[in-house]
Write an enzyme that holds these catalytic residues in place. Structure first.
Site, PDB file in Angstrom:
ATOM      1  N   CYS A  62       0.773  -1.165   0.025  1.00  0.00           N
ATOM      2  CA  CYS A  62       0.046   0.031   0.057  1.00  0.00           C
ATOM      3  C   CYS A  62       0.857   1.205  -0.083  1.00  0.00           C
ATOM      4  O   CYS A  62       0.258   2.304  -0.508  1.00  0.00           O
ATOM      5  CB  CYS A  62      -1.123   0.146   1.195  1.00  0.00           C
ATOM      6  SG  CYS A  62      -0.371  -0.098   3.033  1.00  0.00           S
ATOM      7  N   ASN A  63       2.156   1.154   0.412  1.00  0.00           N
ATOM      8  CA  ASN A  63       2.807   2.324   0.518  1.00  0.00           C
ATOM      9  C   ASN A  63       4.045   2.257  -0.728  1.00  0.00           C
ATOM     10  O   ASN A  63       4.592   3.349  -0.738  1.00  0.00           O
ATOM     11  CB  ASN A  63       3.722   2.402   1.859  1.00  0.00           C
ATOM     12  CG  ASN A  63       2.774   2.811   3.043  1.00  0.00           C
ATOM     13  OD1 ASN A  63       1.791   3.881   2.689  1.00  0.00           O
ATOM     14  ND2 ASN A  63       2.980   2.393   4.116  1.00  0.00           N
ATOM     15  N   ALA A  76       7.157  -4.215  11.225  1.00  0.00           N
ATOM     16  CA  ALA A  76       7.847  -5.585  10.681  1.00  0.00           C
ATOM     17  C   ALA A  76       7.079  -6.057   9.678  1.00  0.00           C
ATOM     18  O   ALA A  76       7.472  -7.131   9.132  1.00  0.00           O
ATOM     19  CB  ALA A  76       7.677  -6.367  12.093  1.00  0.00           C
ATOM     20  N   GLN A  77       5.813  -5.385   9.293  1.00  0.00           N
ATOM     21  CA  GLN A  77       4.944  -6.270   8.272  1.00  0.00           C
ATOM     22  C   GLN A  77       5.727  -6.191   6.901  1.00  0.00           C
ATOM     23  O   GLN A  77       5.649  -7.337   5.940  1.00  0.00           O
ATOM     24  CB  GLN A  77       3.679  -5.582   7.989  1.00  0.00           C
ATOM     25  CG  GLN A  77       2.829  -6.271   7.137  1.00  0.00           C
ATOM     26  CD  GLN A  77       1.231  -5.647   6.993  1.00  0.00           C
ATOM     27  OE1 GLN A  77       1.209  -4.244   7.908  1.00  0.00           O
ATOM     28  NE2 GLN A  77       0.367  -5.996   6.296  1.00  0.00           N
ATOM     29  N   ALA A 123     -10.482  -9.749   4.051  1.00  0.00           N
ATOM     30  CA  ALA A 123      -9.932 -10.634   5.148  1.00  0.00           C
ATOM     31  C   ALA A 123      -8.336 -11.123   5.045  1.00  0.00           C
ATOM     32  O   ALA A 123      -8.237 -12.070   5.514  1.00  0.00           O
ATOM     33  CB  ALA A 123     -10.678 -12.002   5.050  1.00  0.00           C
ATOM     34  N   GLY A 124      -7.839 -10.093   4.515  1.00  0.00           N
ATOM     35  CA  GLY A 124      -6.136 -10.387   4.419  1.00  0.00           C
ATOM     36  C   GLY A 124      -5.450 -10.005   5.686  1.00  0.00           C
ATOM     37  O   GLY A 124      -6.010  -9.784   6.799  1.00  0.00           O
ATOM     38  N   ILE A 162      -6.428  -6.371   7.177  1.00  0.00           N
ATOM     39  CA  ILE A 162      -7.673  -6.486   8.075  1.00  0.00           C
ATOM     40  C   ILE A 162      -7.661  -7.481   9.159  1.00  0.00           C
ATOM     41  O   ILE A 162      -8.162  -6.880  10.210  1.00  0.00           O
ATOM     42  CB  ILE A 162      -8.750  -7.131   7.034  1.00  0.00           C
ATOM     43  CG1 ILE A 162      -8.948  -5.976   5.859  1.00  0.00           C
ATOM     44  CG2 ILE A 162     -10.020  -7.427   7.681  1.00  0.00           C
ATOM     45  CD1 ILE A 162      -9.846  -4.746   6.375  1.00  0.00           C
TER      46      ILE A 162
END
EC number: 1.2.1.70
Length: 414
Positions: free
Chosen positions: A49-50, A110-111, A185-186, A189
């Site tokens: 997303c970034n 950390a993602q 539902a990832g 989320i």
């Protein structure tokens, strides 16, 4: 080997630009092979997303930029002002910083490391990783682990999920009287659902394309599930809507939100769109009773507590600088490989030629001792002809430098 990183991120481009160059994971393999066929020797694509970044081994990074624009049916000049092209050492440092969470909107999150590992797995399966990128990412993950082990970079990190919760609290105060809807539902989320569930709202609902995955997530947070197809009829039920899907087109349109607001008798609705491309039509945010925030809008909140991590960030940067230097040393040794290979091939040709001559002489009955002596002399002369000729032809400082180099190469110490 020419390493480049070409890309855009949250600091160079708004979400309205980033969503136009984003990739869904299921399309990455085909995209990578297509990029490979456009003169890019090795490639991996990181799309979150970034950021959207192309890590490439290529002589011409402009080809990667043009490919990115053409792939998304854009004109190169439309995205060029937002793009960065990082060569060699800068590309290495960038990869290390990204994986360590130093280049994230949420410092130390950390993602991104998991997302990067997934991007590398996809590139590996697509067959677009070679020696250079394999080594780069192997070192990248090692450095990220070292940074997290030896610094507090991840401490007190405000995630996007936590930021969404904080923002909702600013709008509603306590969240225990709100009905919350999660669209998708990832992983993102799932993180948001955990944060909101901790505040015990009146209800938690998960809307997903497939009911099974939605039910699984809903069960884990004590909520219920619904199909995405039912969203137009049920949107009005919810005070808080958090969405993050992989859809290429908006799921929640302006008309759907207008109808929901009317049905709610203009009771405020808080919406967070964490998807890139966006799930909610941006015009919905212009409605009086809608508080719509995108991933970019959350930046200010995630900066809170940043000061506490600046010292850790400085320590992390020091580790990264040292590891970049190590990687560049390896890269320099790799640049000598073609010369070493050519040198060995030339020596092998000389050996085979002289060996063939020796065999012929032996077949004619010549004395083996004399044949071996002639073979060794011929090989010595052939192998030393180039250096000897170069030294005899050189003059002045060139000769002195060449002589010193030859003494070093042949370990002549007297």
């Amino acid at each position: 080997m020419h390493l480049f990183t070409v890309g855009v991120n949250h600091t160079t481009a708004p979400v309205s630009i980033r969503e136009n160059v984003a990739f869904q994971n299921e399309h990455l393999s085909g995209a990578l092979r297509d990029l490979n066929s456009h003169g890019i020797r090795e490639a991996a694509i990181l799309s979150t997303c970034n950021r959207t970044e192309l890590y490439c081994n290529t002589d011409d990074p402009q080809k990667a930029l043009e490919w990115l624009a053409n792939y998304h049916r854009l004109k190169p000049q439309a995205i060029a002002p937002y793009m960065y092209t990082l060569p060699q050492e800068n590309a290495v440092k960038h990869a290390f910083r990204v994986a360590s969470g130093l280049d994230s909107m949420v410092l130390g999150e950390a993602q991104i490391l998991g997302q990067m590992k997934q991007a590398v797995r996809i590139a590996e399966n697509a067959g677009t990783l070679g020696t250079l990128l394999h080594k780069l990412f192997q070192r990248t993950f090692s450095v990220a682990k070292e940074v997290r082990t030896n610094t507090n970079i991840g401490a007190n990190s405000v995630s996007l999920a936590a930021a969404s919760t904080r923002l909702a609290q600013r709008i509603f105060g306590a969240l225990n009287n709100q009905h919350v809807l999660f669209i998708g539902a990832g992983e993102m989320i799932e993180l948001c659902a955990e944060h909101f569930a901790a505040h015990r709202p009146l209800s938690l609902t998960v809307a997903n394309r497939t009911l099974e995955r939605g039910q699984e997530l809903a069960a884990s947070i004590g909520g219920t599930s619904m199909l995405l197809a039912d969203l137009p009829d049920r949107l009005a039920e919810f005070d808080i809507v958090i969405t993050s899907t992989a859809s290429q087109l908006p799921i929640v349109g302006l008309g759907m939100v207008e109808r929901a607001i009317r049905a709610r008798k203009h009771k405020p609705m808080f919406m967070v769109d964490l998807a890139v491309p966006r799930d909610i039509e941006p015009e919905a945010g212009e409605l009086d009773d809608v508080f719509l925030y995108t991933v970019d809008d959350l930046a200010q909140i995630v900066q809170e507590g940043m000061e506490n991590r600046q010292e850790a960030a400085a320590e992390a940067e020091a580790i990264i600088d040292m590891r970049v230097e190590n990687f560049m040393q390896w890269l320099k040794t790799r640049s000598a490989v073609p010369t070493i290979r050519a040198l060995r091939e030339q020596a092998e040709r000389h050996r085979l030629n002289e060996l063939e001559k020796a065999r012929k002489l032996l077949a004619r009955g010549h004395d083996p001792a004399q044949v071996l002596d002639a073979l060794s002399n011929a090989l010595t002369n052939k192998l030393l002809h180039g250096p000897s000729h170069a030294l005899n032809s050189a003059t002045g400082e060139d000769r002195e430098q060449l002589e010193a180099t030859l003494r070093q190469l042949y370990q002549i110490h007297h």
